[in-house]
Design a protein around this motif. Structure first.
Motif, PDB file in Angstrom:
ATOM      1  N   ARG A   1       0.856  -1.189   0.000  1.00  0.00           N
ATOM      2  CA  ARG A   1       0.000   0.000   0.000  1.00  0.00           C
ATOM      3  C   ARG A   1       0.890   1.236   0.000  1.00  0.00           C
ATOM      4  O   ARG A   1       1.998   1.210   0.536  1.00  0.00           O
ATOM      5  CB  ARG A   1      -0.898  -0.009   1.239  1.00  0.00           C
ATOM      6  CG  ARG A   1      -1.871  -1.166   1.228  1.00  0.00           C
ATOM      7  CD  ARG A   1      -2.626  -1.269   2.541  1.00  0.00           C
ATOM      8  NE  ARG A   1      -3.454  -0.100   2.781  1.00  0.00           N
ATOM      9  CZ  ARG A   1      -4.151   0.104   3.905  1.00  0.00           C
ATOM     10  NH1 ARG A   1      -4.102  -0.783   4.879  1.00  0.00           N
ATOM     11  NH2 ARG A   1      -4.885   1.194   4.049  1.00  0.00           N
ATOM     12  N   HIS A   2       0.394   2.316  -0.620  1.00  0.00           N
ATOM     13  CA  HIS A   2       1.134   3.584  -0.649  1.00  0.00           C
ATOM     14  C   HIS A   2       0.574   4.480   0.458  1.00  0.00           C
ATOM     15  O   HIS A   2      -0.539   4.975   0.352  1.00  0.00           O
ATOM     16  CB  HIS A   2       0.974   4.245  -2.027  1.00  0.00           C
ATOM     17  CG  HIS A   2       1.645   5.570  -2.141  1.00  0.00           C
ATOM     18  ND1 HIS A   2       2.447   5.914  -3.204  1.00  0.00           N
ATOM     19  CD2 HIS A   2       1.649   6.638  -1.331  1.00  0.00           C
ATOM     20  CE1 HIS A   2       2.905   7.138  -3.026  1.00  0.00           C
ATOM     21  NE2 HIS A   2       2.425   7.600  -1.897  1.00  0.00           N
TER      22      HIS A   2
ATOM     23  N   SER B   1      -3.256   4.553  -2.318  1.00  0.00           N
ATOM     24  CA  SER B   1      -3.014   3.297  -3.042  1.00  0.00           C
ATOM     25  C   SER B   1      -3.829   3.153  -4.320  1.00  0.00           C
ATOM     26  O   SER B   1      -3.477   2.341  -5.178  1.00  0.00           O
ATOM     27  CB  SER B   1      -3.293   2.111  -2.117  1.00  0.00           C
ATOM     28  OG  SER B   1      -2.465   2.165  -0.979  1.00  0.00           O
TER      29      SER B   1
ATOM     30  N   GLN C   1      -4.297   4.000  -7.566  1.00  0.00           N
ATOM     31  CA  GLN C   1      -3.584   4.716  -8.623  1.00  0.00           C
ATOM     32  C   GLN C   1      -3.432   3.851  -9.859  1.00  0.00           C
ATOM     33  O   GLN C   1      -3.512   2.633  -9.807  1.00  0.00           O
ATOM     34  CB  GLN C   1      -2.217   5.190  -8.128  1.00  0.00           C
ATOM     35  CG  GLN C   1      -1.404   4.165  -7.350  1.00  0.00           C
ATOM     36  CD  GLN C   1      -0.041   4.740  -6.939  1.00  0.00           C
ATOM     37  OE1 GLN C   1       0.865   4.821  -7.747  1.00  0.00           O
ATOM     38  NE2 GLN C   1       0.081   5.151  -5.693  1.00  0.00           N
TER      39      GLN C   1
ATOM     40  N   HIS D   1       0.970   5.267 -11.961  1.00  0.00           N
ATOM     41  CA  HIS D   1       1.566   6.250 -11.053  1.00  0.00           C
ATOM     42  C   HIS D   1       0.771   7.553 -10.964  1.00  0.00           C
ATOM     43  O   HIS D   1       1.273   8.547 -10.453  1.00  0.00           O
ATOM     44  CB  HIS D   1       3.029   6.506 -11.401  1.00  0.00           C
ATOM     45  CG  HIS D   1       3.807   5.224 -11.486  1.00  0.00           C
ATOM     46  ND1 HIS D   1       3.986   4.384 -10.405  1.00  0.00           N
ATOM     47  CD2 HIS D   1       4.387   4.593 -12.539  1.00  0.00           C
ATOM     48  CE1 HIS D   1       4.659   3.317 -10.783  1.00  0.00           C
ATOM     49  NE2 HIS D   1       4.912   3.406 -12.067  1.00  0.00           N
TER      50      HIS D   1
ATOM     51  N   LYS E   1      -2.359   9.037  -9.097  1.00  0.00           N
ATOM     52  CA  LYS E   1      -3.315   8.742  -8.032  1.00  0.00           C
ATOM     53  C   LYS E   1      -4.709   9.170  -8.470  1.00  0.00           C
ATOM     54  O   LYS E   1      -4.865  10.187  -9.157  1.00  0.00           O
ATOM     55  CB  LYS E   1      -2.916   9.499  -6.758  1.00  0.00           C
ATOM     56  CG  LYS E   1      -1.572   9.042  -6.205  1.00  0.00           C
ATOM     57  CD  LYS E   1      -1.051  10.015  -5.154  1.00  0.00           C
ATOM     58  CE  LYS E   1       0.354   9.634  -4.724  1.00  0.00           C
ATOM     59  NZ  LYS E   1       1.020  10.739  -3.998  1.00  0.00           N
TER      60      LYS E   1
ATOM     61  N   THR F   1      -1.587  -1.122  -4.247  1.00  0.00           N
ATOM     62  CA  THR F   1      -1.388  -0.263  -5.420  1.00  0.00           C
ATOM     63  C   THR F   1      -1.687  -0.981  -6.738  1.00  0.00           C
ATOM     64  O   THR F   1      -1.739  -0.338  -7.779  1.00  0.00           O
ATOM     65  CB  THR F   1       0.055   0.275  -5.462  1.00  0.00           C
ATOM     66  OG1 THR F   1       0.954  -0.829  -5.336  1.00  0.00           O
ATOM     67  CG2 THR F   1       0.307   1.260  -4.350  1.00  0.00           C
TER      68      THR F   1
END
Ligand code: MV4
Length: 455
Positions: A210-211, A233, A235, A238, A240, A439
Motif C-alpha cells: 500500500r502507498h 493506493s 492509482q 503512477h 493517483k 497499489t
C-alpha cells in the motif's frame, strides 16, 4: 522573522486558486503569472496584478525559471510559491530564487537537492531513523559482475530505480539475476534521457504494498510535527485517483509510531516547510521510499481531518514564525476522501480538452471542491488533465463514502469528458468500500471493467 507581503504564484489551475485563497486569508497580496493559453484562468481576477510570461508550452512559461524570476522582479514580490509539478521540486530554481534575494515557499535549495537525489534521500532518512528496504547503499556499480553480486545480497525480486527519478518513472522490476544486466542498461538509458542523471539504485521489490504517506510541517526553529497520514493506493500508471485520511485498516498506534519517526527525522535533517514522507506498507511494516518537498495535490484530505490550512502554515513557516501548534494539539476527526477529476476519455484515458459548456459543482455539509472550472472555460490541451478535486468529510469512512457518492451524482459537467463515472463506479466496489487495497488494485479492476463493460 522575514517580512513577506507579495507572493508570486508560479503555477496554474486549481492549485494557483488554492494558494491565492491562502494569501488572502493571511493578508498577503498574491500576484499571478500565466501563459498565453491561460489568460482566462479563474484565479487571475483575484490577483493583485498579473503578467503573461510566455506561450502555452510549459517549457517556455511555467517551467522557465528565468522568465519567472524576471516576472518576480517586475512585480516586486517577496516570495514565490511554486505549487506542485512544474518547478516545485527543482533545486536549481530554488537556488536561483534564493540568490535573487527572494523566499521560495518550501525547504532550502540545499535540502531540496539532497532529497531530490533518491539515493541521497534514502541514505539521509535511514541515518535519521526511518525504516528502509534492503537495497544498494549508494549507486549501482557500472561493472555487471559487481552489480550482480550486490543484487544477490538484496535478493529477488528487486526493483531498479533512477536516483534522479521519483514518482514511478524509470523503474525496472527484476525477478531473476538473468534479467539484471539488461534491466540496468535500459533503466540507465532512460535515466540519462529523462533526468540527465545516470545513477541507479536497487531495492527489494514489494509485490502488493500500500502507498501510505505522512504529512509533515517543520518550522525554522527546529520544531517538526506530523499532522496525519494518507492512503494513496488507488492509482493507475503512477497517477493517483483517490486519496483518503486517516488510513483505513492500520492501527492508529502504528501510524503514530511512523509519524513520530518522520517528524524526528525532518527536524534532524533541518527540513523546513510542508513535506510528505512516502512509504510502502506490506505485512505490517513501513518502508521509506522517497520524500516529496512540495505541497501535494492530495493535501486537502489532511486539512479536512485536522482543521489546519496547510498552505497558510507554509506561508507562516516561510515568514519565520514558529509552528502555531504542538504535536499534542493535533486531533483528527472523521474521515476525508478526495476524488481527482480529470478531463479525460473514460475508457482510453486520453486527455479531453475543450469548452466546458456547463459546470455545476456539488455542495452541502462536508463537501469541498477545489477547482478552477467555470461554465464557458476552455480546458487547454497543453497541461495536466486535472480539472477539479472533490473532497468530502464524514463522521467515519462509511459516511464519507456515502457523501462522496451523493456528491459525484450531483456534479454536472458538460462539454468535456471526465472520469466522474469511473469514480462513481469505484465507490460501489466491494474492494474499495472494504478499505485497504494495494497499489495493484485499480489496474486489476480496470481490466475487469474492460472485460465487463456494462453492469
Ligand atoms: C516500489 C514498489 C515496490 N517495491 N519500490 C511507484 C511510485 C514510486 N514512488 C515508487 N513506486 C514503487 N516503488 C519497491 N521497493 C512499488 C512501487 C509501485 C509500482 C511499481 C511498479 C508498477 C506500478 C507501481 C504502482 C505503485 C507503486
Amino acid at each position: 522573522m522575514r517580512d513577506i507581503r507579495r507572493v508570486l504564484i508560479a503555477n496554474r489551475g486549481e492549485i494557483a486558486l488554492r494558494i491565492a485563497r491562502a494569501c488572502h486569508v493571511m493578508g498577503l497580496e498574491p500576484v499571478g503569472i500565466h501563459s498565453e493559453a491561460d489568460a482566462t484562468l479563474a484565479h487571475l481576477p483575484l490577483m493583485d496584478s498579473t503578467l503573461c510570461i510566455g506561450p502555452a508550452a510549459a517549457s517556455r512559461s511555467y517551467l522557465d525559471g528565468a522568465r519567472i524570476l524576471r516576472a518576480a522582479a517586475l512585480l516586486k514580490v517577496d516570495a514565490i510559491h511554486p505549487g506542485y509539478g512544474f518547478l516545485s521540486e527543482n533545486a536549481d530554481f530554488a537556488q536561483a530564487v534564493e540568490e535573487a534575494g527572494l523566499v521560495l515557499i518550501g525547504p532550502s535549495s540545499t535540502i531540496m537537492r539532497r532529497l531530490g537525489d533518491k539515493i541521497q534521500a534514502r541514505q539521509d532518512m535511514a541515518a535519521a531513523g526511518l525504516p528502509c528496504l534492503a537495497g544498494s547503499d549508494g549507486a549501482l556499480p557500472d561493472d555487471p559482475v559487481a552489480a550482480a553480486r550486490l543484487c544477490e545480497q538484496i535478493g529477488y525480486p528487486l526493483i531498479i530505480k533512477a536516483s534522479g527519478g521519483g514518482g514511478g518513472r524509470g523503474m525496472r522490476i527484476v525477478s531473476h539475476v538473468d534479467d539484471l544486466t539488461g534491466a540496468i542498461a535500459s533503466a540507465r538509458e532512460e535515466a540519462i534521457r529523462a533526468f540527465h542523471n545516470p545513477d541507479l539504485y536497487a531495492e527489494r521489490f514489494l509485490r502488493a504494498a500500500r502507498h501510505i504517506e505522512i504529512q509533515i510541517l517543520s518550522d525554522q526553529h527546529g520544531h517538526a510535527a506530523w499532522i496525519g497520514a494518507r492512503d494513496c493506493s488507488v492509482q493507475r500508471r503512477h497517477q493517483k485517483l483517490i486519496e483518503e485520511a486517516p488510513v483505513p485498516g492500520i492501527p492508529r498506534d502504528r501510524i503514530a509510531e511512523i509519524g513520530t519517526l518522520c517528524a524526528q527525522a525532518c527536524a534532524k535533517i533541518g527540513y523546513t516547510g510542508a513535506g510528505t514522507v512516502e512509504f510502502l506498507y506490506e505485512d505490517g511494516s513501513f518502508h521509506f521510499i522517497e520524500m516529496n518537498t512540495r505541497l501535494q495535490v492530495e493535501h486537502p484530505v489532511t486539512e479536512m481531518t485536522t482543521g489546519l490550512d496547510i498552505v497558510c502554515e507554509q506561508l507562516s513557516i516561510a515568514m519565520g514564525r514558529p509552528l502555531s501548534f504542538r504535536q499534542d494539539d493535533i486531533r483528527t476527526t472523521g474521515h476525508a476522501i478526495e476524488c481527482r477529476i480529470n478531463a479525460e476519455h473514460p475508457v482510453n484515458f486520453h486527455p479531453s480538452p475543450g469548452t466546458v459548456t456547463s459546470w455545476h459543482p456539488p455542495g452541502g455539509p462536508g463537501v469541498r471542491v477545489d477547482s478552477h472550472l467555470y461554465t464557458g472555460y476552455v480546458v487547454p490541451p497543453d497541461y495536466d488533465s486535472l480539472v477539479a478535486k472533490l473532497i468530502v468529510h464524514g463522521a467515519d469512512r462509511a459516511d464519507a463514502i456515502k457523501r462522496m457518492r451523493a456528491a459525484l451524482d450531483e456534479i454536472r459537467v458538460a462539454g468535456i469528458e471526465t472520469n466522474i463515472a469511473l469514480h462513481r463506479r469505484l465507490l460501489d466496489e466491494p474492494g474499495f468500500t472494504a478499505g485497504g487495497v494495494d497499489t495493484g488494485y485499480l489496474t486489476t479492476l480496470l481490466e475487469h471493467f474492460h472485460r465487463n463493460p456494462v453492469r
